[in-house]
Design a protein around this motif. Structure first.
Motif, PDB file in Angstrom:
ATOM      1  N   ALA A  72       0.821  -1.407  -0.012  1.00  0.00           N
ATOM      2  CA  ALA A  72      -0.114  -0.067   0.140  1.00  0.00           C
ATOM      3  C   ALA A  72       0.991   1.020  -0.223  1.00  0.00           C
ATOM      4  CB  ALA A  72      -1.336   0.176   1.331  1.00  0.00           C
ATOM      5  N   MET A  73       2.117   1.372   0.841  1.00  0.00           N
ATOM      6  CA  MET A  73       2.557   2.413   0.656  1.00  0.00           C
ATOM      7  C   MET A  73       4.521   2.399   0.288  1.00  0.00           C
ATOM      8  SD  MET A  73       2.861   2.637   4.872  1.00  0.00           S
ATOM      9  CE  MET A  73       3.555   4.350   4.555  1.00  0.00           C
ATOM     10  N   ALA A  74       4.985   1.638  -0.134  1.00  0.00           N
ATOM     11  CA  ALA A  74       5.903   1.221  -1.469  1.00  0.00           C
ATOM     12  C   ALA A  74       6.989   1.011   0.456  1.00  0.00           C
ATOM     13  CB  ALA A  74       6.131   2.422  -1.730  1.00  0.00           C
ATOM     14  N   LEU A  75       6.766   0.135   1.208  1.00  0.00           N
ATOM     15  CA  LEU A  75       6.737   0.638   2.843  1.00  0.00           C
ATOM     16  C   LEU A  75       8.171  -1.293   2.912  1.00  0.00           C
ATOM     17  CD1 LEU A  75       8.663   1.418   4.824  1.00  0.00           C
ATOM     18  CD2 LEU A  75       6.871   0.665   6.927  1.00  0.00           C
ATOM     19  N   PRO A  76       9.024  -2.426   1.453  1.00  0.00           N
ATOM     20  CA  PRO A  76       9.864  -2.976   1.523  1.00  0.00           C
ATOM     21  C   PRO A  76       9.160  -3.575   2.940  1.00  0.00           C
ATOM     22  CG  PRO A  76      10.846  -2.253   0.799  1.00  0.00           C
ATOM     23  CD  PRO A  76       9.956  -1.194   1.157  1.00  0.00           C
ATOM     24  N   PHE A  77       8.564  -5.238   3.130  1.00  0.00           N
ATOM     25  CA  PHE A  77       8.485  -5.702   4.425  1.00  0.00           C
ATOM     26  C   PHE A  77       9.414  -5.917   5.308  1.00  0.00           C
ATOM     27  CE2 PHE A  77       6.351  -8.476   8.021  1.00  0.00           C
ATOM     28  CZ  PHE A  77       6.094  -7.778   8.779  1.00  0.00           C
ATOM     29  N   VAL A  78      10.326  -6.624   4.197  1.00  0.00           N
ATOM     30  CA  VAL A  78      10.912  -7.942   5.068  1.00  0.00           C
ATOM     31  C   VAL A  78      12.488  -6.372   5.447  1.00  0.00           C
ATOM     32  CG1 VAL A  78      13.042  -9.778   4.100  1.00  0.00           C
ATOM     33  CG2 VAL A  78      10.690 -10.037   3.402  1.00  0.00           C
ATOM     34  N   TRP A  79      12.486  -6.028   4.142  1.00  0.00           N
ATOM     35  CA  TRP A  79      13.724  -5.056   4.496  1.00  0.00           C
ATOM     36  C   TRP A  79      13.842  -3.865   5.513  1.00  0.00           C
ATOM     37  CZ3 TRP A  79      13.609   0.105   4.489  1.00  0.00           C
ATOM     38  CH2 TRP A  79      14.381   1.084   4.641  1.00  0.00           C
ATOM     39  N   GLY A 110      13.475   8.140  -1.191  1.00  0.00           N
ATOM     40  CA  GLY A 110      14.487   7.002  -0.673  1.00  0.00           C
ATOM     41  C   GLY A 110      14.261   5.450  -0.726  1.00  0.00           C
ATOM     42  N   MET A 111      12.133   5.395  -0.695  1.00  0.00           N
ATOM     43  CA  MET A 111      11.453   4.253  -0.483  1.00  0.00           C
ATOM     44  C   MET A 111      12.087   3.371  -2.247  1.00  0.00           C
ATOM     45  SD  MET A 111      11.014   2.641   2.022  1.00  0.00           S
ATOM     46  CE  MET A 111      12.656   3.527   2.343  1.00  0.00           C
ATOM     47  N   ALA A 112      12.163   4.939  -3.435  1.00  0.00           N
ATOM     48  CA  ALA A 112      12.099   4.132  -4.602  1.00  0.00           C
ATOM     49  C   ALA A 112      13.463   3.935  -4.873  1.00  0.00           C
ATOM     50  CB  ALA A 112      11.827   5.756  -5.314  1.00  0.00           C
ATOM     51  N   ARG A 113      14.678   4.309  -3.740  1.00  0.00           N
ATOM     52  CA  ARG A 113      15.761   3.986  -4.300  1.00  0.00           C
ATOM     53  C   ARG A 113      15.873   2.514  -3.243  1.00  0.00           C
ATOM     54  NH1 ARG A 113      19.332   9.298  -3.051  1.00  0.00           N
ATOM     55  NH2 ARG A 113      19.309  10.153  -4.343  1.00  0.00           N
ATOM     56  N   THR A 114      15.483   2.651  -2.083  1.00  0.00           N
ATOM     57  CA  THR A 114      16.107   1.119  -1.174  1.00  0.00           C
ATOM     58  C   THR A 114      15.259   0.028  -2.602  1.00  0.00           C
ATOM     59  OG1 THR A 114      15.235   2.211   0.971  1.00  0.00           O
ATOM     60  CG2 THR A 114      15.152  -0.622   0.656  1.00  0.00           C
ATOM     61  N   ILE A 115      14.074   0.139  -3.138  1.00  0.00           N
ATOM     62  CA  ILE A 115      13.071  -0.965  -3.718  1.00  0.00           C
ATOM     63  C   ILE A 115      13.773  -1.115  -4.925  1.00  0.00           C
ATOM     64  CG2 ILE A 115      10.761  -1.617  -4.852  1.00  0.00           C
ATOM     65  CD1 ILE A 115       9.987  -0.139  -2.750  1.00  0.00           C
ATOM     66  N   PRO A 167      24.500  -2.824   7.772  1.00  0.00           N
ATOM     67  CA  PRO A 167      25.508  -3.470   9.339  1.00  0.00           C
ATOM     68  C   PRO A 167      24.092  -4.155   9.969  1.00  0.00           C
ATOM     69  CG  PRO A 167      25.767  -1.340   9.379  1.00  0.00           C
ATOM     70  CD  PRO A 167      25.427  -1.303   8.280  1.00  0.00           C
ATOM     71  N   TYR A 168      22.687  -3.919   9.423  1.00  0.00           N
ATOM     72  CA  TYR A 168      21.819  -4.042  10.144  1.00  0.00           C
ATOM     73  C   TYR A 168      20.785  -5.627   9.566  1.00  0.00           C
ATOM     74  CZ  TYR A 168      19.512  -0.900   7.579  1.00  0.00           C
ATOM     75  OH  TYR A 168      19.591   0.168   6.348  1.00  0.00           O
ATOM     76  N   LEU A 169      20.947  -5.415   8.263  1.00  0.00           N
ATOM     77  CA  LEU A 169      20.401  -6.504   7.159  1.00  0.00           C
ATOM     78  C   LEU A 169      21.370  -7.971   6.905  1.00  0.00           C
ATOM     79  CD1 LEU A 169      20.189  -4.307   4.084  1.00  0.00           C
ATOM     80  CD2 LEU A 169      18.102  -4.926   5.913  1.00  0.00           C
ATOM     81  N   PRO A 170      20.209  -9.133   7.566  1.00  0.00           N
ATOM     82  CA  PRO A 170      21.649 -10.396   8.168  1.00  0.00           C
ATOM     83  C   PRO A 170      21.213 -10.968   6.328  1.00  0.00           C
ATOM     84  CG  PRO A 170      19.161 -10.705   8.337  1.00  0.00           C
ATOM     85  CD  PRO A 170      19.275  -8.835   7.999  1.00  0.00           C
ATOM     86  N   LYS A 171      22.292 -11.287   6.075  1.00  0.00           N
ATOM     87  CA  LYS A 171      23.102 -11.732   4.983  1.00  0.00           C
ATOM     88  C   LYS A 171      21.827 -13.333   4.488  1.00  0.00           C
ATOM     89  CE  LYS A 171      27.507 -11.038   4.490  1.00  0.00           C
ATOM     90  NZ  LYS A 171      28.897 -11.400   4.597  1.00  0.00           N
ATOM     91  N   ARG A 172      20.791 -14.172   5.061  1.00  0.00           N
ATOM     92  CA  ARG A 172      19.963 -14.845   4.708  1.00  0.00           C
ATOM     93  C   ARG A 172      18.995 -14.669   4.011  1.00  0.00           C
ATOM     94  NH1 ARG A 172      19.707 -13.435  10.283  1.00  0.00           N
ATOM     95  NH2 ARG A 172      17.048 -13.869  11.522  1.00  0.00           N
ATOM     96  N   ARG A 173      18.897 -13.430   4.904  1.00  0.00           N
ATOM     97  CA  ARG A 173      17.409 -12.681   4.668  1.00  0.00           C
ATOM     98  C   ARG A 173      17.372 -11.573   2.787  1.00  0.00           C
ATOM     99  NH1 ARG A 173      13.278 -13.540   7.757  1.00  0.00           N
ATOM    100  NH2 ARG A 173      12.100 -12.937   5.369  1.00  0.00           N
ATOM    101  N   LEU A 174      18.685 -11.244   2.716  1.00  0.00           N
ATOM    102  CA  LEU A 174      19.058 -11.091   0.776  1.00  0.00           C
ATOM    103  C   LEU A 174      18.186 -11.564   0.237  1.00  0.00           C
ATOM    104  CD1 LEU A 174      23.077 -10.004   1.216  1.00  0.00           C
ATOM    105  CD2 LEU A 174      20.761  -8.818   2.164  1.00  0.00           C
TER     106      LEU A 174
END
Length: 300
Positions: free
Chosen positions: A98-105, A150-155, A166-173
């Motif tokens: 609904a608001m372009a906020l990727p939930f897993v990330w 920011g969200m456009a760039r992130t997605i 540093p806060y993103l676990p590699k297993r979830r990439l």
């Protein structure tokens, strides 16, 4: 109980039965709140789709309800709105769409924010320069431009670039990459639908743009003007507001309470507020009061 405690001492002082009561999650409470929220959204959506008299005015409440899905997504990162994990995951992904906020990330971004709240060097919410310090920066912030950019760039980065923080676990990439690509595919289809009907524009895109400044103003109060200290009762603000705002925000105006004890679900935050009230160090009596205080700070 001592006259003033920090959040760690306060939580330690709670009897086990009180902790158990405060942290009890409920599918019924979550679904009841969600049903009322979606009912309000459905009324606005129907009015816009049917173009009832003065229908453009409905884009304001439509937009506010859409952008404040952020607060549900935020709660879902903690797995607290519902007792069932699948309900939390489903609701989180719905809000992402609904608001372009990727939930897993966002889950890991937000948990890092909890770990390093208001730390100018480690809080990811401050990684792009912190909060507005001039009137121009404040107006730009309220516009939502930084959020959408920011969200456009992130997605896009998550979909096709290098996912690194540093806060993103590699297993979830891999999951983040898949999520971003699915979101992009859905958004592309939505934009293509405009060739046949402007409905997506009036029901979704324009309301999101209209509603975003209200969410920005709300979010700025959560930690704005709060000191970079470890005590969650001081580095986070509780804003005393009315039932409508608390409803739309899933009780997150009780924000110092939420940061002090994130396992407390939204429907138990009023009860926890009664316990923490005497120990709160950063509060505002409404969002108008906070905004006025912030404007005075900018003027200095």
């Amino acid at each position: 109980m001592p006259a003033e405690l920090d959040h760690t001492a306060l939580i330690k002082s709670l009897p086990p039965e009180t902790k158990a009561s405060l942290t009890a999650r409920s599918d019924a409470a979550g679904l009841r709140h969600l049903a009322l929220y979606l009912a309000a959204l459905a009324v606005c959506t129907a009015g816009l789709a049917l173009q009832v008299p003065f229908w453009p005015l409905l884009m304001l409440p439509q937009g506010v309800l859409l952008v404040f899905l952020f607060t549900l997504s935020h709660e879902c990162t903690h797995q607290t709105p519902f007792r069932s994990k699948w309900l939390n995951e489903t609701a989180g992904h719905f809000c992402a769409l609904a608001m372009a906020l990727p939930f897993v990330w966002f889950r890991y971004y937000h948990l890092a924010h909890h770990k390093f709240t208001n730390d100018p060097d480690r809080d990811p919410e401050l990684e792009h320069g912190g909060r507005p310090e001039t009137l121009t920066q404040w107006l730009t912030y309220l516009s939502g431009w930084s959020y959408w950019k920011g969200m456009a760039r992130t997605i896009w980065r998550n979909a096709f670039g290098t996912i690194s923080a540093p806060y993103l676990p590699k297993r979830r990439l891999a999951g983040m990459r898949l999520e971003a690509r699915v979101l992009l595919a859905i958004y592309a289809a939505a934009l293509l639908s405009l060739l046949m009907s402007p409905l997506v524009l009036w029901l979704w895109i324009v309301p999101l743009l209209i509603g975003q400044p209200f969410l920005r103003a709300y979010l700025l109060a959560e930690h704005g003007l709060c000191p970079p200290v470890a005590d969650m009762l001081e580095n986070s603000r509780t804003t005393i507001t009315n039932r409508i705002v608390r409803f739309a925000a899933w009780n997150m105006p009780y924000h110092a309470e939420h940061h002090s004890f994130p396992n407390v679900p939204f429907h138990q935050l009023p009860a926890f507020h009664a316990i923490t009230e005497a120990h709160l160090k950063s509060t505002s009596n409404g969002y108008g009061e906070f905004t006025a205080d912030y404007m005075r700070q900018l003027a200095r």
